[in-house]
Design a protein around this motif. Sequence first.
Motif, PDB file in Angstrom:
ATOM      1  N   CYS A 244      42.989  45.391  27.537  1.00  0.00           N
ATOM      2  CA  CYS A 244      43.944  44.302  27.750  1.00  0.00           C
ATOM      3  C   CYS A 244      44.846  44.136  26.522  1.00  0.00           C
ATOM      4  O   CYS A 244      45.673  44.991  26.254  1.00  0.00           O
TER       5      CYS A 244
ATOM      6  N   SER B 161      44.309  41.865  17.432  1.00  0.00           N
ATOM      7  CA  SER B 161      44.663  41.003  18.554  1.00  0.00           C
ATOM      8  C   SER B 161      46.176  40.881  18.700  1.00  0.00           C
ATOM      9  O   SER B 161      46.904  40.805  17.712  1.00  0.00           O
TER      10      SER B 161
ATOM     11  N   HIS C  56      34.162  48.172  32.213  1.00  0.00           N
ATOM     12  CA  HIS C  56      34.489  46.958  31.460  1.00  0.00           C
ATOM     13  C   HIS C  56      33.416  45.873  31.629  1.00  0.00           C
ATOM     14  O   HIS C  56      32.953  45.277  30.643  1.00  0.00           O
ATOM     15  N   ILE C  57      33.045  45.585  32.869  1.00  0.00           N
ATOM     16  CA  ILE C  57      32.057  44.529  33.128  1.00  0.00           C
ATOM     17  C   ILE C  57      30.694  44.895  32.553  1.00  0.00           C
ATOM     18  O   ILE C  57      29.977  44.054  32.003  1.00  0.00           O
TER      19      ILE C  57
ATOM     20  N   HIS D  37      30.564  44.018  28.935  1.00  0.00           N
ATOM     21  CA  HIS D  37      30.297  42.597  28.684  1.00  0.00           C
ATOM     22  C   HIS D  37      28.812  42.288  28.823  1.00  0.00           C
ATOM     23  O   HIS D  37      28.235  41.564  28.003  1.00  0.00           O
TER      24      HIS D  37
ATOM     25  N   VAL E  57      29.147  36.785  34.228  1.00  0.00           N
ATOM     26  CA  VAL E  57      30.229  37.426  33.469  1.00  0.00           C
ATOM     27  C   VAL E  57      31.528  36.685  33.758  1.00  0.00           C
ATOM     28  O   VAL E  57      32.009  36.680  34.898  1.00  0.00           O
ATOM     29  N   VAL E  58      32.095  36.054  32.739  1.00  0.00           N
ATOM     30  CA  VAL E  58      33.360  35.328  32.884  1.00  0.00           C
ATOM     31  C   VAL E  58      34.270  35.771  31.753  1.00  0.00           C
ATOM     32  O   VAL E  58      34.076  35.391  30.597  1.00  0.00           O
ATOM     33  N   SER E  59      35.243  36.592  32.080  1.00  0.00           N
ATOM     34  CA  SER E  59      36.129  37.126  31.052  1.00  0.00           C
ATOM     35  C   SER E  59      37.472  37.486  31.664  1.00  0.00           C
ATOM     36  O   SER E  59      37.539  38.339  32.559  1.00  0.00           O
ATOM     37  N   GLY E  60      38.534  36.824  31.177  1.00  0.00           N
ATOM     38  CA  GLY E  60      39.877  37.154  31.639  1.00  0.00           C
ATOM     39  C   GLY E  60      39.995  37.104  33.145  1.00  0.00           C
ATOM     40  O   GLY E  60      39.792  36.072  33.778  1.00  0.00           O
TER      41      GLY E  60
ATOM     42  N   HIS F  21      38.033  38.418  35.332  1.00  0.00           N
ATOM     43  CA  HIS F  21      36.760  38.759  35.978  1.00  0.00           C
ATOM     44  C   HIS F  21      35.805  37.564  35.972  1.00  0.00           C
ATOM     45  O   HIS F  21      35.653  36.883  34.962  1.00  0.00           O
ATOM     46  N   SER F  22      35.191  37.332  37.120  1.00  0.00           N
ATOM     47  CA  SER F  22      34.133  36.324  37.249  1.00  0.00           C
ATOM     48  C   SER F  22      33.081  36.893  38.187  1.00  0.00           C
ATOM     49  O   SER F  22      33.317  36.995  39.396  1.00  0.00           O
TER      50      SER F  22
ATOM     51  N   GLY G  66      39.236  32.612  34.057  1.00  0.00           N
ATOM     52  CA  GLY G  66      40.206  32.734  32.966  1.00  0.00           C
ATOM     53  C   GLY G  66      41.634  32.597  33.444  1.00  0.00           C
ATOM     54  O   GLY G  66      42.475  31.989  32.762  1.00  0.00           O
TER      55      GLY G  66
END
Length: 334
Positions: A15, A36, A116-117, A120, A139-142, A144-145, A168
């Motif tokens: 990302c 970043s 990716h998941i 995490h 899993v909660v990221s950007g 993705h949930s 996100g």
Amino acid sequence: MEKEDIYILAVESSCDETAASVVRNGREVLSNVIYSQIDLHTLYGGVVPEIASRKHIEKVNQVIEKALSDAGITLKEVTAVAVTYGPGLVGALLVGVSAAKAIAFAADKPLVGVHHIEGHISANYIENKELEPPFICLVVSGGHSHLVVVKDYGEYEILGKTRDDAAGEAFDKVARAIGLGYPGGPKIDRVSNEGNPEAIIFPRAKIADNVYDFSFSGLKSAVLNYLNGCKLSVLNEAQDAVCHRLFIHDRYKQTIYPIFDQGFWTAAGTVCRNHRKSQCHRFHQRIGQSFPVRGKSVQRSVCQILFQRIAAAHQLYKILRMIFMNNGFQNLLC
């Protein structure tokens, strides 16, 4: 006989962050370097894929070199190279995968593609060194949930996932709507504690055919509708407060109207375009019980050319001069 340590050089570019890390034996982080792009994408209210890809190209080699340097090892000592292959931004992923493939080929090291998941989920092994499957991971990221059952290393079962927006994404959209900017999650988390958690109740979506699935698009819409309603209510109340002070002032009854035997009022200027001037009519209907009052305002359709205003002002001055002279206020006239 002691086991030989395993050193993994990991590359991530899915990302808006270019990252590289060296991990020993899957549990110990020897280095973790992140570049970043948040400040850059904040200008646009979200991640711009093309800009993200170009920045990854600029930084990926520097980040990898710094990760090896911080870990105190050389590329020759690395056991394998791991890289995120998806999901993510296609162009951004391509940069990381290309860099990892080139390094693995040049150094004759195995190349391991990582979901990716799964990455995490596996981060929990680093934070909790005693953790072993089976366990359940949220899993909660950007974008993705997911709710995942980790049955064994590399073996997973998805219990539930989002049907539309991820958590996100919902945070980002809500934060943008109220002017907090990007990224929404950290900014909402930072200021939300100052609010009243019971002031507003937004809907919690339930999925009929899978109780473990999520849906956040309805929440996003509910928040936006509430904010739009609040804006209209604020504008309404602000106009009420101003117009009330202009048109419905109780002191008018004690001060202005007793001056005249036949009370009158008028309005001029942009106030004539305000629909709240009807408040003035209501007030004078009330006050007219004690004082005879009549009123009129210039119609909004009338074109008030400058010389007409000057002529009207001059005529009014003559009338006021006569009134003041007849009532002994000569000293107030210039």
